[in-house]
Design an enzyme around this catalytic site. Structure first.
Site, PDB file in Angstrom:
ATOM      1  N   LEU A  68       0.913  -1.251  -0.020  1.00 16.88           N
ATOM      2  CA  LEU A  68       0.067  -0.049  -0.016  1.00 16.88           C
ATOM      3  C   LEU A  68       0.896   1.063  -0.051  1.00 16.88           C
ATOM      4  O   LEU A  68       1.704   1.260   0.893  1.00 16.88           O
ATOM      5  CB  LEU A  68      -0.928   0.009   1.345  1.00 16.88           C
ATOM      6  CG  LEU A  68      -2.024   1.300   0.975  1.00 16.88           C
ATOM      7  CD1 LEU A  68      -3.303   0.598   2.085  1.00 16.88           C
ATOM      8  CD2 LEU A  68      -1.639   2.240   1.966  1.00 16.88           C
ATOM      9  N   SER A  95      -0.828  10.213  -6.615  1.00 19.20           N
ATOM     10  CA  SER A  95      -1.288  11.053  -7.785  1.00 19.20           C
ATOM     11  C   SER A  95       0.024  11.663  -8.842  1.00 19.20           C
ATOM     12  O   SER A  95      -0.584  11.807 -10.037  1.00 19.20           O
ATOM     13  CB  SER A  95      -2.303  12.145  -7.097  1.00 19.20           C
ATOM     14  OG  SER A  95      -1.404  13.101  -6.484  1.00 19.20           O
ATOM     15  N   GLY A 122       4.523  12.462  -9.026  1.00 18.25           N
ATOM     16  CA  GLY A 122       5.729  12.377  -8.303  1.00 18.25           C
ATOM     17  C   GLY A 122       6.359  11.029  -8.021  1.00 18.25           C
ATOM     18  O   GLY A 122       6.186   9.830  -8.427  1.00 18.25           O
ATOM     19  N   ILE A 123       6.887  10.782  -6.587  1.00 13.61           N
ATOM     20  CA  ILE A 123       7.418   9.343  -6.269  1.00 13.61           C
ATOM     21  C   ILE A 123       6.429   8.497  -6.057  1.00 13.61           C
ATOM     22  O   ILE A 123       6.899   7.373  -6.422  1.00 13.61           O
ATOM     23  CB  ILE A 123       8.225   9.663  -5.026  1.00 13.61           C
ATOM     24  CG1 ILE A 123       9.387  10.676  -5.254  1.00 13.61           C
ATOM     25  CG2 ILE A 123       8.943   8.433  -4.316  1.00 13.61           C
ATOM     26  CD1 ILE A 123      10.203  11.244  -3.931  1.00 13.61           C
ATOM     27  N   GLY A 124       5.445   8.582  -5.492  1.00 13.41           N
ATOM     28  CA  GLY A 124       4.453   7.822  -5.302  1.00 13.41           C
ATOM     29  C   GLY A 124       3.892   7.215  -6.483  1.00 13.41           C
ATOM     30  O   GLY A 124       3.618   5.860  -6.771  1.00 13.41           O
ATOM     31  N   SER A 155      13.513  12.515   3.973  1.00 10.63           N
ATOM     32  CA  SER A 155      14.309  13.404   3.245  1.00 10.63           C
ATOM     33  C   SER A 155      15.637  13.477   3.847  1.00 10.63           C
ATOM     34  O   SER A 155      15.909  13.337   4.980  1.00 10.63           O
ATOM     35  CB  SER A 155      13.523  14.754   3.182  1.00 10.63           C
ATOM     36  OG  SER A 155      14.274  15.793   2.683  1.00 10.63           O
ATOM     37  N   TYR A 170       9.520  22.421   7.073  1.00  9.31           N
ATOM     38  CA  TYR A 170       9.341  21.347   6.218  1.00  9.31           C
ATOM     39  C   TYR A 170      10.732  20.452   6.947  1.00  9.31           C
ATOM     40  O   TYR A 170      10.301  19.127   7.271  1.00  9.31           O
ATOM     41  CB  TYR A 170       9.936  21.393   4.751  1.00  9.31           C
ATOM     42  CG  TYR A 170      10.064  20.478   3.963  1.00  9.31           C
ATOM     43  CD1 TYR A 170       8.885  19.705   3.868  1.00  9.31           C
ATOM     44  CD2 TYR A 170      11.326  19.707   3.623  1.00  9.31           C
ATOM     45  CE1 TYR A 170       8.860  18.349   2.834  1.00  9.31           C
ATOM     46  CE2 TYR A 170      11.274  18.524   2.744  1.00  9.31           C
ATOM     47  CZ  TYR A 170      10.082  17.824   2.409  1.00  9.31           C
ATOM     48  OH  TYR A 170      10.134  16.673   1.994  1.00  9.31           O
ATOM     49  N   LYS A 172      10.330  16.500   9.004  1.00  6.08           N
ATOM     50  CA  LYS A 172      11.025  15.257   8.644  1.00  6.08           C
ATOM     51  C   LYS A 172      11.971  14.866   9.891  1.00  6.08           C
ATOM     52  O   LYS A 172      12.106  13.792   9.932  1.00  6.08           O
ATOM     53  CB  LYS A 172      11.868  15.606   7.263  1.00  6.08           C
ATOM     54  CG  LYS A 172      11.070  15.817   6.025  1.00  6.08           C
ATOM     55  CD  LYS A 172      10.246  14.443   5.761  1.00  6.08           C
ATOM     56  CE  LYS A 172       9.382  14.637   4.334  1.00  6.08           C
ATOM     57  NZ  LYS A 172       8.676  13.418   4.098  1.00  6.08           N
TER      58      LYS A 172
END
Length: 269
Positions: A1, A6, A8-10, A135, A148, A152
């Protein structure tokens, strides 16, 4: 899963696993808004409906996460890839607290909600793998990326604390730590930054951000940036590993920066 599929990386990872020549994976690619699934469906091609299924999942909504998992036979997830995330760059004074809280809700608490839901099942089965797209900024803060980087850092601390308990139950946790990645996510972030209002900070800071940081960031992405497909290949290697690593950095150019921090506990360097 996999979450955040939608773009980029995914998206790249979902397609890479679904099109695996040995058909080792059944991929559940999730996203907050399935109305944005067109690019994934097109890239997946014949794999869609065979080795790839698209489902709705909002990492900021516990009910959405639970509904998605309940729709899976036996709630059986062997590998969770937590990838959904949002970005933020700019002078601190120009960011609203509401925007900062929203970012933390997605980048950090989104991961926490996912792990809370899948870990008990993995522990009961005494097997599973949680892969977190972190990251290099989870190891080293970078100027104008305060919030950001904080999100992370939180992800890294959470996983570092959880991994020993998880291993007791034969559940692996891996942090994949890219540097700059050339995605729609990054492009949109920098386009928004160029148009933003910096009147709430002093002129000198606004000048440094717009004329030094943004300009240099474009050069860094052009010279050192990886593609989402590169990150997908690195993530696949982590998934395939007989003994998955806890940390995996995808860009060797950034490894010395992370090593320097540990070599110099005072932070002076």
């Amino acid at each position: 899963l996999i979450t955040g599929c939608s773009s980029g990386i995914g998206l790249a990872l979902a397609v890479r696993l679904a099109q695996d020549k040995r058909r080792r994976f059944r991929v559940i690619a999730t996203m907050r808004n399935v109305g944005r699934s067109g690019a994934l469906a097109a890239a997946a091609g014949p794999a869609l409906g065979r080795t790839l299924e698209i489902k709705q999942l909002d990492v900021c909504d516990e009910a959405s996460i639970r509904a998605c998992l309940d729709s899976i036979p036996g709630r059986h997830v062997d590998i969770l890839v937590s990838n959904a995330g949002v970005g933020m760059a700019g002078p601190l004074e120009c960011q609203s607290l509401a925007a900062m809280q929203s970012l933390m809700d997605t980048n950090f608490f989104g991961l926490v909600r996912l792990v809370k839901e899948v870990l008990p099942d993995m522990k009961r089965r005494r097997g599973g793998h949680i892969v977190v797209i972190s990251s290099i900024m989870g190891l080293q803060g970078i100027v104008f990326n305060d919030i950001y980087a904080a999100s992370k850092f939180a992800v890294e601390g959470f996983c570092e604390s959880l991994v020993v308990q998880a291993l007791r139950f034969n559940v692996a946790i891996s942090l994949v730590e890219p540097g700059p990645v050339m995605t729609e996510f990054e492009t949109k972030l920098y386009e928004e930054a160029e148009r933003a209002d910096y009147s709430r900070t002093d002129p000198e800071t606004a000048e440094i951000f717009t004329n030094l940081y943004l300009r240099n960031s474009k050069d860094v992405f052009a010279s050192l940036g990886q593609t989402p497909e590169d990150i997908a290949e690195h993530t696949l290697r982590v998934i395939e590993a007989a003994r998955p690593p806890f940390r995996h950095q995808t860009n060797a150019a950034y490894t010395p920066m992370a090593a320097l921090k540990h070599a110099d506990p005072s932070g002076a360097l």
